[in-house]
Motif scaffolding. Structure first.
Motif, PDB file in Angstrom:
ATOM      1  N   GLU A 141      -0.614   9.439  -4.631  1.00  0.00           N
ATOM      2  CA  GLU A 141       0.099   8.495  -5.508  1.00  0.00           C
ATOM      3  C   GLU A 141       1.468   9.028  -5.939  1.00  0.00           C
ATOM      4  OE1 GLU A 141      -0.348   5.308  -5.824  1.00  0.00           O
ATOM      5  OE2 GLU A 141      -2.053   5.653  -4.510  1.00  0.00           O
ATOM      6  N   LEU A 144       3.809   8.912  -2.883  1.00  0.00           N
ATOM      7  CA  LEU A 144       4.291   7.550  -2.590  1.00  0.00           C
ATOM      8  C   LEU A 144       5.366   7.145  -3.599  1.00  0.00           C
ATOM      9  CD1 LEU A 144       0.878   5.830  -1.773  1.00  0.00           C
ATOM     10  CD2 LEU A 144       2.754   6.215  -0.164  1.00  0.00           C
ATOM     11  N   ARG A 148       9.307   6.171  -2.747  1.00  0.00           N
ATOM     12  CA  ARG A 148       9.902   4.876  -3.162  1.00  0.00           C
ATOM     13  C   ARG A 148      11.150   5.122  -4.011  1.00  0.00           C
ATOM     14  NH1 ARG A 148       4.080   3.512  -4.715  1.00  0.00           N
ATOM     15  NH2 ARG A 148       3.262   2.584  -2.799  1.00  0.00           N
ATOM     16  N   PRO A 183      -1.767   9.378   5.914  1.00  0.00           N
ATOM     17  CA  PRO A 183      -1.855   8.206   5.029  1.00  0.00           C
ATOM     18  C   PRO A 183      -0.496   7.836   4.424  1.00  0.00           C
ATOM     19  CG  PRO A 183      -3.570   9.821   4.514  1.00  0.00           C
ATOM     20  CD  PRO A 183      -2.657  10.481   5.472  1.00  0.00           C
ATOM     21  N   LEU A 184       0.312   8.840   4.124  1.00  0.00           N
ATOM     22  CA  LEU A 184       1.641   8.566   3.547  1.00  0.00           C
ATOM     23  C   LEU A 184       2.535   7.866   4.563  1.00  0.00           C
ATOM     24  CD1 LEU A 184       2.396  11.988   1.794  1.00  0.00           C
ATOM     25  CD2 LEU A 184       1.554   9.877   0.743  1.00  0.00           C
ATOM     26  N   GLU A 186       1.618   6.077   7.119  1.00  0.00           N
ATOM     27  CA  GLU A 186       1.134   4.698   7.344  1.00  0.00           C
ATOM     28  C   GLU A 186       1.642   3.770   6.237  1.00  0.00           C
ATOM     29  OE1 GLU A 186      -3.068   5.342   7.614  1.00  0.00           O
ATOM     30  OE2 GLU A 186      -3.018   5.503   9.814  1.00  0.00           O
ATOM     31  N   ARG A 187       1.458   4.194   5.005  1.00  0.00           N
ATOM     32  CA  ARG A 187       1.851   3.339   3.869  1.00  0.00           C
ATOM     33  C   ARG A 187       3.368   3.141   3.825  1.00  0.00           C
ATOM     34  NH1 ARG A 187      -1.717   3.445  -0.724  1.00  0.00           N
ATOM     35  NH2 ARG A 187      -0.115   2.452  -1.990  1.00  0.00           N
ATOM     36  N   LEU A 188       4.098   4.245   3.928  1.00  0.00           N
ATOM     37  CA  LEU A 188       5.548   4.162   3.719  1.00  0.00           C
ATOM     38  C   LEU A 188       6.275   3.481   4.880  1.00  0.00           C
ATOM     39  CD1 LEU A 188       6.055   7.652   2.068  1.00  0.00           C
ATOM     40  CD2 LEU A 188       6.265   5.411   0.945  1.00  0.00           C
ATOM     41  N   ALA A 190       5.137   1.078   6.592  1.00  0.00           N
ATOM     42  CA  ALA A 190       4.895  -0.364   6.471  1.00  0.00           C
ATOM     43  C   ALA A 190       5.714  -0.956   5.321  1.00  0.00           C
ATOM     44  CB  ALA A 190       3.401  -0.616   6.231  1.00  0.00           C
ATOM     45  N   GLU A 191       5.950  -0.146   4.327  1.00  0.00           N
ATOM     46  CA  GLU A 191       6.540  -0.644   3.088  1.00  0.00           C
ATOM     47  C   GLU A 191       8.068  -0.530   3.012  1.00  0.00           C
ATOM     48  OE1 GLU A 191       6.183   1.034  -1.280  1.00  0.00           O
ATOM     49  OE2 GLU A 191       4.246   0.952  -0.292  1.00  0.00           O
TER      50      GLU A 191
END
Ligand code: HH2
Length: 388
Positions: A141, A144, A148, A183-184, A186-188, A190-191
């Motif tokens: 968390e 991420l 951002r 995991p980071l 993948e999330r970042l 996409a975002e």
């Protein structure tokens, strides 16, 4: 009031030709004085200096002049193919490379226009032990949130690493590195609308990171630690940072020695470019990085920064990673990495002036301002007619 005298080193370039045979040096000496002739009513002459060397010792010629004049000289050299075979082409491409600033890098489909402005690479260390921010972003968390925040502050690339490569660091197992970063990524990826770079020297990690959405491989080993790293990059369409390191993170700071640090780092990066080419990596997707702090003393780091412009001769955009590093602490006597931000700013401004196209930093908002200001000054200098 007496006469006003002004002198400026701005806009003049120096080209050194080494290893010339006596007859080549003589032929060049013939041409050089006459290369002052030009259409320009006030041509900036090329000054040259010939190292007198006896017998069979290779000769050296050093030429200094405005880029436009050196360009004219390269045309003049082309007329002398017989006396100086190949020299015009080498001279021409050296100048082209040195002066090139219009790099556009396609990172797996996202294009970075490095000619428009200096790009900022924000560092995200998902590690417990990085030298500056170890442990701060070890949980997903906070990592991420930090990514951002960096993107909002102007990062053009987010560089995610799961293994510290600080001096003395021991390697991390592949599974652990993957657990920290995948995991980071993948999330970042996409975002965020900026490309994600993976800071790893393990080809197996790079492969999985690219599959998870990374578009740049940032390899501190310059494609050397994993034999198939170049193949992984070539097959992916990703961009790659080829960085110089002497030794491994574990042993690199044990008394590193160079005869000529700039020359040796350049030669090593050139080998990295050849290695990439042999594997089929598109040259237009490659960044180079002198690897500040990776097997270098304070003096080596300062020399690399001062002469960073020379790396432009390799014809690839330069990434500069000085952020909060120990050499800044050594100069300023500041032991705490987070207090080295002003020192970092000095290296970023000077590095950009010397040709860095990407700066890899922890303090994105502040360094984005430093980069923007420095870009404006450099651009003003160019529009005043210093280009070729
Ligand atoms: N420096 C570090 C890591 N990766 N990559 C490039 N291309 N250039 C660099 O100069 C560079 C790099 C070391 O800095 P950091 O990631 O902040 O620390 P650590 O290795 O301790 O995680």
């Amino acid at each position: 009031m007496g006469p006003v005298l002004r002198i400026s080193g701005h806009g003049a370039l120096t080209i050194t030709l080494k290893g010339l045979k006596a007859r080549q040096a003589a032929a060049l000496s013939q041409i050089l004085p006459s290369s002052k002739i030009g259409a320009d009513p006030h041509p900036a002459p090329i000054s040259f200096q010939r190292e007198q060397s006896a017998g069979t010792v290779p000769h050296e010629i050093i030429m200094t002049g405005a880029p436009r004049e050196l360009r004219r000289l390269s045309l003049r050299l082309a007329e002398e193919q017989r006396a100086l075979p190949g020299l015009a082409d080498t001279f021409h491409s050296l100048l082209d490379n040195y002066l090139r600033s219009d790099y556009k890098i396609n990172c797996g489909g996202m294009v970075l226009d490095l000619g428009s402005r200096t790009h900022v690479m924000g560092i995200l260390n998902a590690t417990p032990d990085s030298f500056s921010d170890g442990g701060r972003y070890a949980d997903a968390e906070s990592a991420l949130a930090h990514a951002r925040e960096m993107a909002a502050a102007g990062a053009d690339i987010i560089d995610i690493g799961g293994e510290s490569t600080r001096p003395g660091a021991r390697p991390v197992a592949e599974e652990e590195e993957l657990r920290r970063i995948i995991p980071l990524i993948e999330r970042l990826s996409a975002e965020l609308s900026v490309p994600i770079s993976v800071d790893t020297y393990k080809s197996s990690v790079a492969k999985k990171a690219l599959a998870a959405g990374a578009r740049i491989v940032n390899d501190i080993s310059g494609l050397r630690f994993s034999p198939d790293m170049a193949d992984v990059v070539a097959g992916s369409g990703a961009a790659v940072v080829i960085m110089h390191i002497k030794g491994t993170p574990r042993d690199m700071q044990r008394d590193p020695v160079y005869d000529d640090v700039v020359g040796e780092v350049m030669a090593c990066l050139e080998e990295g470019l050849e290695l990439a080419a042999r594997a089929g990596v598109d040259r237009e997707k490659i960044f180079i990085d002198p690897g500040i702090g990776f097997g270098k003393t304070l003096e080596h780091n300062l020399a690399l920064l001062d002469r960073l412009d020379e790396f432009q001769a390799l014809g690839r955009p330069i990434v500069l990673g000085t952020s909060r590093k120990k050499f800044i602490g050594a100069v300023l006597n500041v032991p705490a990495p987070e207090q080295r931000v002003d020192g970092t700013a000095a290296t970023v401004a000077l590095g950009i002036e010397r040709g860095a196209r990407v700066v890899r930093v922890h303090d994105v908002a502040r360094m984005a301002q430093v980069a923007k200001m420095t870009d404006a000054i450099v651009k003003a200098g160019r529009t005043q007619g210093n280009s070729a």
